[in-house]
Design an enzyme around this catalytic site. Sequence first.
Site, mmCIF file in Angstrom:
data_model
loop_
_atom_site.group_PDB
_atom_site.id
_atom_site.type_symbol
_atom_site.label_atom_id
_atom_site.label_comp_id
_atom_site.label_asym_id
_atom_site.label_seq_id
_atom_site.Cartn_x
_atom_site.Cartn_y
_atom_site.Cartn_z
ATOM 1 N N ASN A 195 32.816 74.406 3.464
ATOM 2 C CA ASN A 195 34.175 74.893 3.718
ATOM 3 C C ASN A 195 35.109 73.687 3.678
ATOM 4 O OD1 ASN A 195 36.524 75.955 4.707
ATOM 5 N ND2 ASN A 195 35.737 76.435 6.749
ATOM 6 N N HIS A 210 36.859 83.297 9.803
ATOM 7 C CA HIS A 210 36.651 81.919 10.265
ATOM 8 C C HIS A 210 37.433 81.696 11.557
ATOM 9 C CE1 HIS A 210 36.740 77.582 10.578
ATOM 10 N NE2 HIS A 210 35.612 77.621 9.890
ATOM 11 N N GLU A 265 29.221 80.505 14.288
ATOM 12 C CA GLU A 265 29.892 79.220 14.477
ATOM 13 C C GLU A 265 30.539 79.197 15.860
ATOM 14 O OE1 GLU A 265 31.068 77.289 10.500
ATOM 15 O OE2 GLU A 265 32.611 78.750 10.958
ATOM 16 N N GLY A 314 34.191 71.103 14.250
ATOM 17 C CA GLY A 314 35.049 69.933 14.086
ATOM 18 C C GLY A 314 35.108 69.044 15.313
ATOM 19 N N GLY A 364 33.562 69.326 7.926
ATOM 20 C CA GLY A 364 33.822 67.896 7.748
ATOM 21 C C GLY A 364 32.800 67.170 6.882
#
Length: 251
Positions: free
Chosen positions: A8, A97, A170, A176, A237
């Site tokens: 992503n 998301h 997630e 992150g 990331g």
Amino acid sequence: MKKLMAANWKMYKTAGEARTTAASLAALTADTLPDDREVVIFPQFTALSPVADALRHAAGYSVGGQDVYPAAEGAYTGEISPGMLMDCGCAWVLTGHSERRHVIGESDELVGAKTAFSINAGLKVVLCIGETIEEREAGRLGEVLKRQLDTGLAGVKGDAVPAAIAVAYEPVWAIGTGKVAGPPEIVEAHALVRQLLVARYGQPGNAIRILYGGSVKPENAREIIALDNVDGVLVGGASLQADSFSRIILA
Ligand code: PGA
């Protein structure tokens, strides 16, 4: 079942930068991608066609949109339809998301509408779900996952699964932040998701891929994808650099 290794790229990279990264990634993995791995790259909208073009000859690779609107066309300023994504070379789309739920403010119902509409239009969907730290600490993990799956899959018929859908677990607190969920937390949540999918779809629920996402890195990818009910990863990331994501893909 092939492991689904998804990148992503969020709101990073110009079209040119994305094309270069995709081409490097394909060059790093083209000869070594195992048969049991499948890769999907989710770039931002203006990079979709260049990335699809760069990956055209890369076996095992496909491209997806990060968002979609549940209509074929119309007066929806700023939105994009499943057909437009497919026209840019997309086979997949992300729905739900956590940044769209928590930063943009999307409701569970809108996520469900996007998921069902996209599947009916011919896209495959990675539906993202996950609890906040407050929900986890209040003992609400099971309730949140059930609510997000029930509304997210409300319009998805049994005959469309499992080929058309993957679920990404997630935890919001791990995205992150560098805080990866530990193996026991991942195994617990994935087992819950599996139970809910089987309760909803019966036996085909066992063949729906469940991805883990949240601070996956080259250093922890191998351990995570070996866990029970982990059928791939969704990486933010650490997917932005070809070298780093190639090490995750091949972990
Ligand atoms: P992260 O993001 O790998 O940077 O934690 C994951 C995601 O947002 O899908």
